[in-house]
Design an enzyme around this catalytic site. Sequence first.
Site, PDB file in Angstrom:
ATOM      1  N   LYS A   1      43.254 -86.029  59.713  1.00 51.41           N
ATOM      2  CA  LYS A   1      41.931 -86.120  60.287  1.00 51.41           C
ATOM      3  C   LYS A   1      42.009 -85.699  61.547  1.00 51.41           C
ATOM      4  O   LYS A   1      43.024 -86.176  62.356  1.00 51.41           O
ATOM      5  CB  LYS A   1      41.667 -87.644  60.159  1.00 51.41           C
ATOM      6  CG  LYS A   1      40.178 -87.884  60.768  1.00 51.41           C
ATOM      7  CD  LYS A   1      39.956 -89.371  60.464  1.00 51.41           C
ATOM      8  CE  LYS A   1      38.581 -89.782  61.391  1.00 51.41           C
ATOM      9  NZ  LYS A   1      38.207 -91.111  61.211  1.00 51.41           N
TER      10      LYS A   1
ATOM     11  N   LYS B   1      40.127 -84.097  57.298  1.00 54.60           N
ATOM     12  CA  LYS B   1      38.783 -84.607  57.792  1.00 54.60           C
ATOM     13  C   LYS B   1      38.545 -84.223  59.153  1.00 54.60           C
ATOM     14  O   LYS B   1      39.195 -84.795  60.096  1.00 54.60           O
ATOM     15  CB  LYS B   1      38.696 -86.026  57.641  1.00 54.60           C
ATOM     16  CG  LYS B   1      37.581 -86.752  58.043  1.00 54.60           C
ATOM     17  CD  LYS B   1      37.554 -88.263  57.809  1.00 54.60           C
ATOM     18  CE  LYS B   1      36.434 -89.063  58.383  1.00 54.60           C
ATOM     19  NZ  LYS B   1      36.416 -90.673  58.413  1.00 54.60           N
TER      20      LYS B   1
ATOM     21  N   ASP C   1      41.618 -95.316  57.625  1.00 50.59           N
ATOM     22  CA  ASP C   1      41.847 -94.354  58.617  1.00 50.59           C
ATOM     23  C   ASP C   1      42.724 -94.707  59.641  1.00 50.59           C
ATOM     24  O   ASP C   1      42.238 -95.782  60.403  1.00 50.59           O
ATOM     25  CB  ASP C   1      40.365 -93.975  59.202  1.00 50.59           C
ATOM     26  CG  ASP C   1      39.428 -93.051  58.152  1.00 50.59           C
ATOM     27  OD1 ASP C   1      39.620 -93.426  56.803  1.00 50.59           O
ATOM     28  OD2 ASP C   1      38.790 -92.219  58.611  1.00 50.59           O
TER      29      ASP C   1
END
Length: 312
Positions: A212, A248, A149
């Site tokens: 995300k 996400k 991430d």
Amino acid sequence: MPFDLDDAVRDDRSLRRFLHGLPGVDQVGLEQRSAGLATRSVKKSAKRWAIDTAISMVDLTTLEGADTPGKVRALCAKARRPDPEHPDAPPVAAVCVYSDLAEVATEDLAGTGVRVASVATAFPSGRAPQAVKIADVEHAVAAGADEIDMVIDRGAFLAGRYGQVHDEIRAVKRACGEAHLKVILETGELATYDDVRRASWLALLAGGDFIKTSTGKVSPAATLPVTHLMLQAVRDWHQVTGDLRGVKPAGGIRSTKDAMKYLVTVREVAGPDWLTADLFRFGASSLLNDLLMQRRTQLQGHYSGPEHVAVD
């Protein structure tokens, strides 16, 4: 919408032209549509399925300076068997930790199917030289992380240096090797919905497997309108390329009621193909407990307190 993606990334000028040529976002329409979807309820017959689906989408997360190997192992145990008294509860999708603890999680989750996600690239600020960011990614991957991430350089993005942001994401993607890349836009720091749309497409063009919303360290974090926009982006990307990318939302999603709103939005905006952990995740630390409490209520017909499902 006709897109020439090869031309879009030919040079900085082409990238800017492409991103600023995307349709503008109707703020009122987006927020009204998101609010309308949030009022829809999941039918009682589908509630148990929806709860189990949400559990299977959780990236169970600890990203604190006081994290220890013991805390990570406890989180991994929770990830593998979220409710020991009800072993039919599905495991979560992943455990998300800092890169220096990725090896602990990798050892603990080996053979379970639960993935190890590691934040990297000078999380949460993204303020470090690119060489340092790449070294952070390489360390996490060497430690066994299945997913990375990363955070984008929001300063560069907001200054209009889109080529710099694109090239850095591409470099991180190369450093990931076989690991999947989630690109954190930190939407709470972006000025407009148009910026969110542009950042989403920029991350997709650069090779992000997921886009995300947030680090969880900035307010506001995930919101339904922002997630709605990002789901539109991956839907449109699929229509243009045939390639499936994920979304996400992370930060501030704490209740089953909220998770259900997101699942409805996923289905209505992107489509049912995205109702899987391969394409949609919740970045959360406390959401899992509420999902498990509501799951017990469905099974037992009465409320179970949080002490029965706590992570610690």
